[in-house]
Design an enzyme around this catalytic site. Structure first.
Site, PDB file in Angstrom:
ATOM      1  CE  LYS A  22      -7.425  -0.131   6.108  1.00  0.00           C
ATOM      2  NZ  LYS A  22      -8.124   0.404   4.942  1.00  0.00           N
TER       3      LYS A  22
ATOM      4  CG  ASP B 168       0.380  -2.467   5.946  1.00  0.00           C
ATOM      5  OD1 ASP B 168      -0.601  -2.661   6.692  1.00  0.00           O
ATOM      6  OD2 ASP B 168       0.317  -1.778   4.915  1.00  0.00           O
TER       7      ASP B 168
ATOM      8  CD  GLN C 267      -7.126  -4.441   3.895  1.00  0.00           C
ATOM      9  OE1 GLN C 267      -8.075  -5.159   4.199  1.00  0.00           O
ATOM     10  NE2 GLN C 267      -7.288  -3.178   3.567  1.00  0.00           N
TER      11      GLN C 267
ATOM     12  CB  CYS D 203      -3.530   3.341  -1.529  1.00  0.00           C
ATOM     13  SG  CYS D 203      -4.603   4.694  -1.149  1.00  0.00           S
TER      14      CYS D 203
ATOM     15  CG  HIS E 239      -1.907   0.984   1.393  1.00  0.00           C
ATOM     16  ND1 HIS E 239      -1.651   2.275   1.806  1.00  0.00           N
ATOM     17  CD2 HIS E 239      -3.231   0.921   1.168  1.00  0.00           C
ATOM     18  CE1 HIS E 239      -2.789   2.948   1.830  1.00  0.00           C
ATOM     19  NE2 HIS E 239      -3.761   2.154   1.444  1.00  0.00           N
TER      20      HIS E 239
HETATM   21  N1  PMP Z   1      -1.953  -0.769   4.467  1.00  0.00           N
HETATM   22  C1  PMP Z   1      -2.922  -1.483   3.894  1.00  0.00           C
HETATM   23  C2  PMP Z   1      -2.620  -2.866   3.398  1.00  0.00           C
HETATM   24  C3  PMP Z   1      -4.195  -0.932   3.787  1.00  0.00           C
HETATM   25  O1  PMP Z   1      -5.173  -1.633   3.222  1.00  0.00           O
HETATM   26  C4  PMP Z   1      -4.435   0.365   4.287  1.00  0.00           C
HETATM   27  C5  PMP Z   1      -5.802   1.019   4.175  1.00  0.00           C
HETATM   28  N2  PMP Z   1      -6.366   0.957   2.911  1.00  0.00           N
HETATM   29  C6  PMP Z   1      -3.385   1.053   4.880  1.00  0.00           C
HETATM   30  C7  PMP Z   1      -2.159   0.445   4.954  1.00  0.00           C
HETATM   31  C8  PMP Z   1      -3.563   2.432   5.431  1.00  0.00           C
HETATM   32  O2  PMP Z   1      -4.390   2.399   6.519  1.00  0.00           O
HETATM   33  P1  PMP Z   1      -4.915   3.772   7.174  1.00  0.00           P
HETATM   34  O3  PMP Z   1      -5.496   4.564   6.048  1.00  0.00           O
HETATM   35  O4  PMP Z   1      -5.932   3.311   8.159  1.00  0.00           O
HETATM   36  O5  PMP Z   1      -3.752   4.427   7.793  1.00  0.00           O
END
Ligand code: PMP
Length: 423
Positions: A237, A211, A214, A375, A134
Site C-alpha cells: 500500500k 492497524d 492505510q 472488507c 477491516h
Molecule cells: N487494514 C486495512 C485498513 C486495510 O485497508 C487493509 C488492506 N485493504 C488491511 C488491513 C489488510 O492488509 P493486507 O491485505 O495487506 O494484509
C-alpha cells in the site's frame, strides 16, 4: 494547466509530472484509454526504483539470509536487514529488532492475536474493536474469542463517519485486555485520534494495536508518539511489493511473547526434547523470509522518504479538497466519511446504480476504482449499504484524473438513467 495558473501551480505540476514519470505502469492504456488508477488504497503502484531494486537483488545478490558464511549470503543478509532498518525509520522506530517482517497487516494482526492473545486473553476478558475495522482486524480476534471465551465489543461510528468516543469510553472496563483500532479507515478515509484512544486504553489497563495499513502510506507515523503497543502495516500500500509487511511492537512485549510459528530461522537451539528461541525479531520469522519483498519494501520507504512528507501531504490536501468539491457536486452522489481529518479515500454511491456496474462502466474508460464491501462488511451494514464505489488517490494522481472520474460518473448516470437527487 489552466491559463491563470500561478508560478507555484506550475512548480507543483512539474513536480507531479516528475513523480508520475517514475511509475512505468502509469504510461499504459486500459481499454484503449490512458490508465487512471484510483485504487491505491487496495494496492499502490510501484516506482521504477523499487522494481529495479528487486531485480538487482534477484540478479546479483540472491542467497538465503542469516548464518551463511559465503559472500552472497552476507550481501543478501545485509540487504534484508538494511530494509528492516529503513522500514523501522518510516514509523519512527530506532531499534530495528522491534520490526517483525510479516506477509502484511493481516498476518501482523494474526501474529498478535495468536501469540500475545493466547497468553493474555481468557474467558470473559474483553477486546474492544470498532465498527470501521477491516476484516483483518476483526476475524483474528473472533478466532481468539472462539478459542478462549473472550468477548468482543465494537465502538460505534457516527453518521459523519467518525468513531463515537463517548461510546468508546463506555466500552472500556476492567476486563478490557486490548483495543484494536484502525489508524485510517479504508472504507471512509477517517483519520482516527489514535493518541487519545491509546491514552484511554492504557488508563483502563489495556494494550493497543493500531492497524496502520492505510495510514503508513499517507501520514507521518511515529509509533512512539502515538504511544500504542502494536502497529501493523503492509508494503504494497506504500509503493512496495505484495506479500511483505511489518509488525512493530515494543521490545519488551516482543521478548515476552511466544513464537507465532515454529521452524527454521526462529530458533537458537533445537534438541529432540525441545528448543530455544532466537532473539527478536527472528523469533517471529520462521522459515526462509520474503527477502526480495523486504528489499523492495525498504526501497519503497526510501522512495517515500525522498519524496518527503511535506510534498506528500501538500499533494494529498490538494487532491482531497478538489475531489470533495467535485464529487459533492455530482447529482445523485452520496459520499460516505468525514469532510475533514481524512485521507484521499472516497467511498460513494451514485443513485441506485450498483457500485459493480459503476466500476465496470468506468473501467471501459480506463478508470480503475474498487466496488464492493472493501472488507468492511460490519461498517457497510452499519451504514445500511451492501457495497460502495471507492476511488482512492495517491501521490501520483492528478486533478485531471479527478475530472476523468467525474466525467465517467456523468456517463454512467446517462447510461443507467434515472439518477435522481441525493439519497
Ligand atoms: N487494514 C486495512 C485498513 C486495510 O485497508 C487493509 C488492506 N485493504 C488491511 C488491513 C489488510 O492488509 P493486507 O491485505 O495487506 O494484509
Amino acid at each position: 494547466m489552466e491559463a491563470n495558473a500561478t508560478p507555484r501551480d506550475r512548480a507543483a505540476s512539474h513536480d507531479l509530472a516528475d513523480i508520475r514519470a517514475q511509475f512505468p505502469i502509469l504510461e499504459r492504456e486500459v481499454n484503449g484509454r490512458p490508465l487512471v488508477y484510483l485504487d491505491s488504497a487496495a494496492s499502490a503502484q510501484q516506482p521504477q526504483r523499487v522494481i529495479d531494486r528487486i531485480e538487482r537483488y534477484c540478479r546479483e545478490q540472491h542467497a538465503n539470509v542469516h548464518r551463511g558464511a559465503h559472500a552472497l549470503s552476507v550481501e543478501a543478509t545485509e540487504a534484508f536487514e538494511g530494509a528492516r532498518q529503513l522500514v523501522a525509520g518510516h514509523v519512527g522506530v530506532s531499534d530495528p529488532a522491534e520490526i517483525v517482517f510479516t506477509r502484511g497487516t493481516t498476518e501482523s494482526v494474526n501474529l498478535v492475536a495468536a501469540s500475545w492473545g493466547a497468553a493474555n486473553v481468557g474467558a470473559g476478558d474483553e477486546i474492544v474493536l470498532t465498527k470501521m475495522e477491516h476484516h483483518s482486524n476483526i476475524v483474528p480476534w473472533q478466532l481468539l474469542a472462539r478459542r478462549t471465551g473472550a468477548v468482543l465489543r465494537y465502538v460505534d461510528v457516527t453518521p459523519d463517519g467518525r468513531l463515537d468516543l463517548d461510546d468508546y469510553a463506555r466500552l472500556l472496563g476492567p476486563r478490557t485486555r486490548l483495543v484494536g483500532v484502525t489508524h485510517v479507515s479504508n472504507g471512509l478515509g477517517t483519520i482516527n485520534p489514535v493518541v487519545e484512544i491509546t491514552e484511554l486504553a492504557h488508563d483502563a489497563g489495556a494494550l493497543v494495536l493500531v492497524d496502520g495499513a492505510q495510514a503508513a502510506p499517507h501520514l507521518m507515523v511515529d509509533t512512539h508518539a502515538i504511544g500504542c503497543d502494536f502497529y501493523a502495516f503492509s508494503g504494497h500500500k506504500m509503493c512496495g511489493p505484495t506479500g511483505i509487511g511489518a509488525l512493530w511492537a515494543r521490545r519488551e512485549l516482543l521478548e515476552g511473547m511466544e513464537p507465532y510459528q515454529g521452524g527454521g530461522e526462529m530458533i537458537s537451539e533445537v534438541t529432540l526434547e525441545g528448543s530455544k528461541w532466537a532473539e527478536i525479531p527472528h523469533k517471529f520469522e520462521a522459515g526462509t523470509p520474503n527477502i526480495a519483498g523486504a528489499v523492495g519494501f525498504g526501497e519503497a520507504v526510501a522512495f517515500l522518504s525522498d519524496v518527503g512528507h511535506d510534498r506528500l501531504a501538500a499533494h494529498e490536501d490538494e487532491i482531497i479538497a478538489y475531489a470533495l468539491e467535485r464529487l459533492s457536486a455530482v447529482p445523485g452522489v452520496t459520499l460516505y466519511g468525514p469532510r475533514e481529518n481524512r485521507t484521499s479515500v472516497f467511498s460513494f454511491t451514485l443513485g441506485d446504480i450498483h457500485p459493480h456496474d459503476l466500476s465496470t462502466i468506468l473501467d471501459q474508460g480506463g478508470i480503475a476504482i474498487r466496488a464492493g464491501h472493501h472488507c468492511n462488511q460490519p461498517l457497510m451494514d452499519h451504514m445500511g449499504v451492501s457495497a460502495t464505489a471507492r476511488a482512492s488517490f495517491y501521490l501520483y494522481n492528478t486533478r485531471a484524473e479527478v475530472d476523468a472520474l467525474i466525467d465517467g460518473l456523468g456517463m454512467a448516470a446517462r447510461v443507467f438513467g434515472g439518477v435522481s437527487s441525493t439519497e
